[in-house]
Design a protein around this motif. Structure first.
Motif, mmCIF file in Angstrom:
data_model
loop_
_atom_site.group_PDB
_atom_site.id
_atom_site.type_symbol
_atom_site.label_atom_id
_atom_site.label_comp_id
_atom_site.label_asym_id
_atom_site.label_seq_id
_atom_site.Cartn_x
_atom_site.Cartn_y
_atom_site.Cartn_z
ATOM 1 N N ASP A 85 20.630 90.625 134.798
ATOM 2 C CA ASP A 85 20.843 89.216 135.065
ATOM 3 C C ASP A 85 22.039 88.609 135.239
ATOM 4 N N VAL A 86 23.152 89.647 134.744
ATOM 5 C CA VAL A 86 24.214 89.074 135.282
ATOM 6 C C VAL A 86 25.060 89.190 136.455
ATOM 7 N N PRO A 87 25.307 88.041 137.178
ATOM 8 C CA PRO A 87 25.411 88.125 138.495
ATOM 9 C C PRO A 87 26.684 88.816 139.155
ATOM 10 N N GLN A 88 27.781 88.990 138.068
ATOM 11 C CA GLN A 88 29.092 89.409 138.540
ATOM 12 C C GLN A 88 29.017 91.089 138.434
ATOM 13 N N ASP A 89 29.847 91.447 139.215
ATOM 14 C CA ASP A 89 29.902 93.106 139.199
ATOM 15 C C ASP A 89 30.497 93.828 137.803
ATOM 16 N N ALA A 90 31.549 93.210 137.476
ATOM 17 C CA ALA A 90 32.285 93.660 136.433
ATOM 18 C C ALA A 90 32.307 92.708 135.346
ATOM 19 N N PHE A 91 31.796 93.179 134.040
ATOM 20 C CA PHE A 91 31.535 92.486 132.868
ATOM 21 C C PHE A 91 31.706 93.255 131.715
ATOM 22 N N SER A 92 31.888 92.395 130.581
ATOM 23 C CA SER A 92 32.081 93.164 129.191
ATOM 24 C C SER A 92 30.583 93.089 128.468
ATOM 25 N N LEU A 93 30.145 93.960 127.755
ATOM 26 C CA LEU A 93 29.049 94.011 126.908
ATOM 27 C C LEU A 93 28.895 92.953 126.034
ATOM 28 N N ASN A 94 30.213 92.264 125.540
ATOM 29 C CA ASN A 94 30.340 91.209 124.841
ATOM 30 C C ASN A 94 29.296 90.322 125.223
ATOM 31 N N LEU A 95 29.369 89.951 126.702
ATOM 32 C CA LEU A 95 28.522 88.848 126.992
ATOM 33 C C LEU A 95 27.124 89.112 126.754
ATOM 34 N N ILE A 96 26.481 90.338 126.881
ATOM 35 C CA ILE A 96 25.192 90.683 126.627
ATOM 36 C C ILE A 96 25.062 90.374 125.146
ATOM 37 N N TRP A 97 25.794 91.082 124.291
ATOM 38 C CA TRP A 97 25.720 91.002 123.043
ATOM 39 C C TRP A 97 25.683 89.470 122.424
ATOM 40 N N ASN A 98 26.426 88.498 122.950
ATOM 41 C CA ASN A 98 26.524 87.296 122.666
ATOM 42 C C ASN A 98 24.954 86.387 122.684
ATOM 43 N N GLU A 99 24.465 86.715 124.136
ATOM 44 C CA GLU A 99 23.376 86.292 124.152
ATOM 45 C C GLU A 99 22.080 87.015 123.418
ATOM 46 N N MET A 100 22.161 88.355 123.084
ATOM 47 C CA MET A 100 21.251 88.754 121.957
ATOM 48 C C MET A 100 21.294 88.222 120.723
ATOM 49 N N ALA A 101 22.576 87.937 120.322
ATOM 50 C CA ALA A 101 22.744 87.204 118.955
ATOM 51 C C ALA A 101 22.121 85.638 118.835
ATOM 52 N N GLN A 102 22.204 85.062 120.038
ATOM 53 C CA GLN A 102 21.650 83.706 120.193
ATOM 54 C C GLN A 102 19.806 83.769 119.933
ATOM 55 N N ARG A 103 19.372 85.159 120.542
ATOM 56 C CA ARG A 103 18.145 85.128 120.408
ATOM 57 C C ARG A 103 17.562 85.844 119.152
ATOM 58 N N GLY A 104 18.736 86.400 118.421
ATOM 59 C CA GLY A 104 18.165 86.973 117.141
ATOM 60 C C GLY A 104 18.103 88.478 117.031
ATOM 61 N N GLY A 105 18.437 89.184 118.212
ATOM 62 C CA GLY A 105 18.224 90.396 118.536
ATOM 63 C C GLY A 105 19.174 91.329 118.373
ATOM 64 N N LEU A 106 20.362 90.776 118.149
ATOM 65 C CA LEU A 106 21.472 91.880 117.910
ATOM 66 C C LEU A 106 21.786 92.096 116.428
ATOM 67 N N TYR A 107 21.655 93.648 116.243
ATOM 68 C CA TYR A 107 21.509 93.909 114.694
ATOM 69 C C TYR A 107 22.754 95.111 114.854
ATOM 70 N N GLY A 108 22.892 95.169 113.279
ATOM 71 C CA GLY A 108 24.236 96.376 113.071
ATOM 72 C C GLY A 108 23.851 96.959 111.680
ATOM 73 N N ILE A 109 24.489 98.217 111.573
ATOM 74 C CA ILE A 109 24.628 99.140 110.270
ATOM 75 C C ILE A 109 25.870 99.204 110.063
ATOM 76 N N SER A 110 26.299 99.825 108.925
ATOM 77 C CA SER A 110 27.649 100.141 108.492
ATOM 78 C C SER A 110 27.617 101.817 108.566
ATOM 79 N N TYR A 111 28.882 102.111 108.991
ATOM 80 C CA TYR A 111 28.981 103.649 109.141
ATOM 81 C C TYR A 111 29.360 104.221 107.769
ATOM 82 N N ASP A 112 28.754 105.498 107.369
ATOM 83 C CA ASP A 112 28.798 105.972 105.975
ATOM 84 C C ASP A 112 30.165 106.768 105.878
#
Length: 227
Positions: free
Chosen positions: A176-203
């Motif tokens: 869905d991203v129109p530009q060729d070069a882009f950061s994954l931060n762009l995708i993460w921000n959209e995922m967070a808005q939808r409530g789909g961005l999760y995380g865990i802590s490394y042990d």
């Protein structure tokens, strides 16, 4: 999980923060404790949870290709550089469909295998699952942190825990991203808005090896007793 994840290892960057060591070699081939950073990262992929392995290349790509010759590792060449999001999208024909793992190659780990920990925590409801680490378990990193983990595992942007460069993510939104070069931060921000961005802590412990002065810190961490 029902099948191994393909994994994308990011190794295409210019390594400007690692100068002057990157004058004659790409950053993934700089040695820590006698072994290339890329080899430290590839060691982590030698687990049942990982299937196809892909390494992207750009800066001094021929050196990386020669280093990987004869190994069961596919190459995704970038020209020009596509950043993390564009680079991952460019490699999808090799990685295949479905959620994939991504792993930065400019870090070392001391403790449980981070990819195994991610695979064990992955759930179908997630769009992405990022592996974070508390600042007290970090060496070499400059910054206040990237995300906070809510009680339900969802992530919000906050100076709390640090992103380690390891994750599992769904790739269907990359197109869905129109530009060729882009950061994954762009995708993460959209995922967070939808409530789909999760995380865990490394042990365990983690060292960012992005600058020459981080190399002795990483070697000291690797020599420390098991945590």
């Amino acid at each position: 999980m029902t099948a191994p994840f393909s994994v994308m290892l990011f190794a295409a960057g210019m390594g400007t923060r690692m100068a002057p060591l990157t004058a004659d070699r790409p950053k993934p081939l700089i040695c820590v404790a006698g072994r290339a950073l890329l080899d430290h990262a590839l060691d982590l992929t030698d687990v049942p949870q990982v299937g196809r392995r892909v390494v992207n290349v750009h800066y001094k790509a021929g050196m990386v290709r020669a280093h990987l010759a004869g190994r069961d590792v596919a190459i995704s060449a970038e020209d020009p550089l596509l950043e993390t999001g564009g680079g991952l999208r460019h490699a999808l024909p090799i990685l295949g469909a479905g959620p994939v793992m991504t792993l930065n190659t400019d870090a070392v780990w001391h403790g449980p295998n981070p990819l195994t920990q991610l695979a064990a925590a992955w759930q179908p409801k997630m769009e992405a699952l990022l592996l974070l680490v508390p600042p007290a378990q970090v060496a070499g990193h400059v910054g206040k942190g990237d995300f906070a983990i809510a009680p339900d595992g969802r992530l919000t942007r906050a100076p709390a825990q640090i992103y380690t460069g390891a994750q599992i993510m769904r790739t269907d939104r990359l197109g869905d991203v129109p530009q060729d070069a882009f950061s994954l931060n762009l995708i993460w921000n959209e995922m967070a808005q939808r409530g789909g961005l999760y995380g865990i802590s490394y042990d365990g412990r983690w060292c960012d090896v992005g600058r020459p002065d981080c190399i002795p810190l990483a070697e000291q961490m690797l020599q420390a007793p098991d945590v």
